[in-house]
Write an enzyme that holds these catalytic residues in place. Structure first.
Site, PDB file in Angstrom:
ATOM      1  N   HIS A 102      48.601 -27.375   4.464  1.00 21.59           N
ATOM      2  CA  HIS A 102      49.438 -27.961   4.420  1.00 21.59           C
ATOM      3  C   HIS A 102      50.286 -29.479   5.293  1.00 21.59           C
ATOM      4  O   HIS A 102      49.003 -29.421   6.502  1.00 21.59           O
ATOM      5  CB  HIS A 102      50.713 -27.056   5.023  1.00 21.59           C
ATOM      6  CG  HIS A 102      50.603 -25.277   4.203  1.00 21.59           C
ATOM      7  ND1 HIS A 102      50.710 -24.510   4.694  1.00 21.59           N
ATOM      8  CD2 HIS A 102      51.362 -25.194   3.075  1.00 21.59           C
ATOM      9  CE1 HIS A 102      51.118 -23.242   4.146  1.00 21.59           C
ATOM     10  NE2 HIS A 102      51.321 -24.270   2.590  1.00 21.59           N
ATOM     11  N   GLU A 105      50.886 -30.341   8.773  1.00 19.97           N
ATOM     12  CA  GLU A 105      50.628 -29.080   9.976  1.00 19.97           C
ATOM     13  C   GLU A 105      49.234 -29.773  10.327  1.00 19.97           C
ATOM     14  O   GLU A 105      47.621 -29.052  10.341  1.00 19.97           O
ATOM     15  CB  GLU A 105      49.637 -27.770   9.338  1.00 19.97           C
ATOM     16  CG  GLU A 105      51.119 -26.959   8.775  1.00 19.97           C
ATOM     17  CD  GLU A 105      50.652 -25.908   8.613  1.00 19.97           C
ATOM     18  OE1 GLU A 105      50.157 -24.970   7.901  1.00 19.97           O
ATOM     19  OE2 GLU A 105      51.642 -25.575   7.607  1.00 19.97           O
ATOM     20  N   HIS A 238      46.109 -22.725  10.120  1.00 18.91           N
ATOM     21  CA  HIS A 238      47.700 -24.242  10.316  1.00 18.91           C
ATOM     22  C   HIS A 238      48.264 -23.765  11.051  1.00 18.91           C
ATOM     23  O   HIS A 238      48.296 -23.370  12.699  1.00 18.91           O
ATOM     24  CB  HIS A 238      48.227 -22.877   9.497  1.00 18.91           C
ATOM     25  CG  HIS A 238      47.526 -22.478   7.954  1.00 18.91           C
ATOM     26  ND1 HIS A 238      48.463 -22.955   6.577  1.00 18.91           N
ATOM     27  CD2 HIS A 238      46.796 -22.116   7.081  1.00 18.91           C
ATOM     28  CE1 HIS A 238      48.120 -22.228   5.796  1.00 18.91           C
ATOM     29  NE2 HIS A 238      46.762 -22.481   5.455  1.00 18.91           N
ATOM     30  N   GLU A 311      47.317 -19.530  12.810  1.00 15.48           N
ATOM     31  CA  GLU A 311      48.974 -20.330  12.817  1.00 15.48           C
ATOM     32  C   GLU A 311      48.983 -20.970  14.512  1.00 15.48           C
ATOM     33  O   GLU A 311      48.953 -20.172  15.845  1.00 15.48           O
ATOM     34  CB  GLU A 311      49.128 -19.583  12.750  1.00 15.48           C
ATOM     35  CG  GLU A 311      50.188 -18.945  11.204  1.00 15.48           C
ATOM     36  CD  GLU A 311      50.298 -20.230  10.838  1.00 15.48           C
ATOM     37  OE1 GLU A 311      50.935 -21.172  10.356  1.00 15.48           O
ATOM     38  OE2 GLU A 311      51.146 -19.238   8.950  1.00 15.48           O
TER      39      GLU A 311
HETATM   40  O1  3K0 Z   1      49.402 -15.291   4.732  1.00 18.43           O
HETATM   41  C1  3K0 Z   1      48.930 -16.935   4.618  1.00 18.43           C
HETATM   42  O2  3K0 Z   1      47.868 -17.586   4.990  1.00 18.43           O
HETATM   43  C2  3K0 Z   1      50.845 -16.975   4.497  1.00 18.43           C
HETATM   44  C3  3K0 Z   1      50.984 -18.073   6.273  1.00 18.43           C
HETATM   45  C4  3K0 Z   1      51.332 -19.018   6.419  1.00 18.43           C
HETATM   46  C5  3K0 Z   1      52.473 -20.100   4.923  1.00 18.43           C
HETATM   47  O3  3K0 Z   1      51.240 -20.079   3.883  1.00 18.43           O
HETATM   48  O4  3K0 Z   1      53.127 -19.511   4.636  1.00 18.43           O
HETATM   49  N1  3K0 Z   1      52.055 -19.841   6.858  1.00 18.43           N
HETATM   50  S1  3K0 Z   1      52.105 -21.666   7.327  1.00 18.43           S
HETATM   51  O5  3K0 Z   1      53.372 -21.393   6.004  1.00 18.43           O
HETATM   52  O6  3K0 Z   1      53.625 -21.662   8.351  1.00 18.43           O
HETATM   53  N2  3K0 Z   1      51.083 -22.313   7.669  1.00 18.43           N
HETATM   54 ZN    ZN Z   2      50.516 -23.590   7.011  1.00 16.53          ZN
END
Ligand code: 3K0
Ligand code: ZN
Ligand code: CA
Ligand code: CA
Length: 536
Positions: A102, A105, A238, A311
């Site tokens: 992302h 990030e 992330h 995260e």
């Molecule tokens: O399960 C995941 O990997 C999703 C978490 C991730 C996402 O892709 O939505 N959270 S983030 O966008 O806040 N880094």
């Molecule tokens: Zn992310």
């Protein structure tokens, strides 16, 4: 230009345009984008590229730099391999870290750079790190989304709050795909992404439509050597939330059909270990929210890699300050080192190192290099070996079992859902399936173990069999286990079989499963699962 040859003028122009157009895109950028004032401690793509090149040049014995491909705008997706004898593909467990799926990030990129520095600075100075670098092959992909990250800071002194890549979507004026919704595992399922190009969770028009996720997947595929995926563990970094997340994200179910009980237990244990070290919270990814097409789900679902999403940073502020880079990455150091150590045997923390981390281990849940009729000599006309979810059949009792010792797949002699007994059984001769090459350790006591089922009608005879053979390097096959038919009705049940491998200690072999229907008009079913070579 006085005194410069045409050639050097051209070279200077080429260099200048390279600097101005890192993406090779059509639009010239006037100046290199930088983070907003006060946040310049974060690395831009250009700064990261330079730093990775510098470290690789400084540690040529343990760092090899390469690009896994190009972003949409043409930026190299830089990666390194870190290991002793780095130019050689040794038989060492492999681990992958990635950052910046992302765009906004940046702490994820800082985390990958921190790992690069810990491993290189520590090598030869810190015994723990030296052991890790010697015993593992560590891959770091620093920034999966350099286009988005560059765009995010290319505004006028503030962030643009950009998440996706910078790829246009055909038929739409919207730009960008969420790379962490674009992987080809349950892609588009279950409300875990958006079909709308303007959404921040846009999954792309098709799985792997984005060059960046596609390049990452190609790299992971390239680590299948001799039919076996070499990568055992991975973390995708992330922000935000201070979470250690394990699969799956696509379902709220803890242990769905596409996960084994052992794997779930190992995931929970590995995540808890990391959380105990970085002070984060360990959760199943779907406990945050349902997400589909993530890199983490793909890595486990396709390859059974013990893959995590971490995260970083507290939820607030949305953009952590550059003043927190050292502490936020630093608190993850022992979590990362622990995962690197556990990657040699992810089942170690659940007390199954002996049973699950021997010379060979296959629960047959995903393709791991087995080949049916590898020699082209099989004579069976029906019911050839198939790595399948078996369908329960019955004829005076169970003949093919609808259950498996692990997960939902086993090698079975024909599996067509809903089939009646006798329509999908073994017919007409012999069927074989052959494992990939297995290097047996020197020393005695190595034992092949497996689960099997063997069933037949009363029309069977001792011309019917299930055999497990060892095929030596010179092609010689030796029967190490056999169960034969007889003129009685025999129901299926999962049983344990084993054979001592001392004869082949120190050599390279294959396992071959062979089943034969030696007579006509006979119902015959065989099944095998959980094939292992261990030393108890
Ligand atoms: O399960 C995941 O990997 C999703 C978490 C991730 C996402 O892709 O939505 N959270 S983030 O966008 O806040 N880094
Ligand atoms: Zn992310
Ligand atoms: Ca090595
Ligand atoms: Ca299985």
């Amino acid at each position: 230009m006085v005194g410069m040859s045409i050639r050097s003028v051209l070279a200077a122009i080429a260099l200048a345009s390279l600097t101005l157009l890192p993406g090779g895109g059509a639009t010239a950028r006037a100046a290199e984008p930088e983070f907003p004032p006060g946040e310049t401690g974060f690395h831009t793509y250009t700064e990261m590229s330079a730093e990775v090149a510098t470290v690789a040049a400084a540690y040529p014995d343990i760092v090899r730099r390469f690009s896994i491909g190009k972003s949409y705008e043409g930026r190299d997706l830089w990666a390194v391999k870190i290991s002793d004898r780095v130019a050689t593909d040794e038989a060492e467990p492999e681990v992958v870290f990635d950052g910046l799926h992302h765009a906004d990030e940046g702490m994820g990129l800082e985390m990958t750079l921190a790992i690069l520095h810990w491993l290189t600075d520590g090598y030869g100075n810190d015994q723990r790190i030296t052991n890790i670098v010697n015993g593992r092959e560590i891959f770091i992909v620093f920034a999966l989304n350099p286009d988005g990250a560059t765009y995010d800071i290319a505004g006028t002194g503030d962030y643009r709050y950009w998440r996706k890549n910078r790829q246009p979507t055909p038929g739409s004026s919207a730009i960008g795909t969420d790379l962490n919704r674009n992987y080809d595992y349950r892609w588009g399922c279950c409300g875990g992404s958006s079909a709308s190009p303007s959404s921040n969770r846009f999954r792309g028009p098709s799985a792997f439509s984005a060059p960046e996720s596609s390049a990452f997947a190609d790299f992971v595929r390239s680590r299948v050597v001799g039919g076996r995926q070499q990568i055992r563990a991975s973390v995708s970094f992330h922000t935000t939330g201070r979470l250690v997340m394990y699969p799956y994200g696509y379902t709220l179910t803890d242990i769905p059909m596409d996960m084994t009980r052992d794997d779930h237990a190992a995931f929970v244990s590995l995540a808890d270990r990391m959380a105990a070290r970085n002070g984060y919270r360990a959760i199943q990814a779907s406990d945050l929210y349902i997400s589909a097409g993530t890199s983490r789900d793909w890595l486990y679902g396709r390859y059974r890699i013990f893959s995590f999403t971490i995260e970083l940073s507290p939820d607030s502020p949305a953009y952590p300050s550059d003043g927190s880079i050292a502490s936020e990455t630093g608190r993850n150091k022992t979590a990362v080192l622990d995962l690197l150590e556990q990657a040699a045997c992810p089942y170690g923390p659940i007390g199954k190192a002996t049973s699950r981390c021997g010379a060979f281990d296959d629960d047959l849940e995903v393709a791991r290099g087995w080949q049916v009729d590898a020699d082209g000599t099989d004579t069976a006309t029906g019911g050839r070996w198939s790595r399948s979810n078996p369908a329960a059949t019955s004829l005076n009792g169970p003949k093919q079992l609808g259950t498996t010792p692990s997960g939902i797949r086993a090698y079975v002699t024909g599996a067509s859902a809903g089939a009646s007994a006798g329509s999908n059984d073994l017919d007409g001769g012999t069927t074989t399936t052959r494992s990939p090459l297995i290097r047996l350790p020197a020393g005695t006591g190595q034992r092949l173990t497996f689960r099997y089922a063997f069933a037949h009608s009363a029309a069977s005879s001792n011309a019917d069999w299930l055999r497990v053979e060892v095929v030596a390097a010179d092609g010689t096959a030796t029967n190490v286990f056999e169960v034969r038919g007889a003129a009685v009705d025999r129901d299926a049940a999962w049983l344990s079989g084993s054979a001592l491998m001392d004869r082949w200690a120190g050599s390279t072999i294959r396992i071959r499963l062979s089943a034969r229907d030696g007579a006509n008009g006979n119902l015959l079913e065989a099944a095998v699962d959980d094939i292992r070579i261990t030393r108890h």
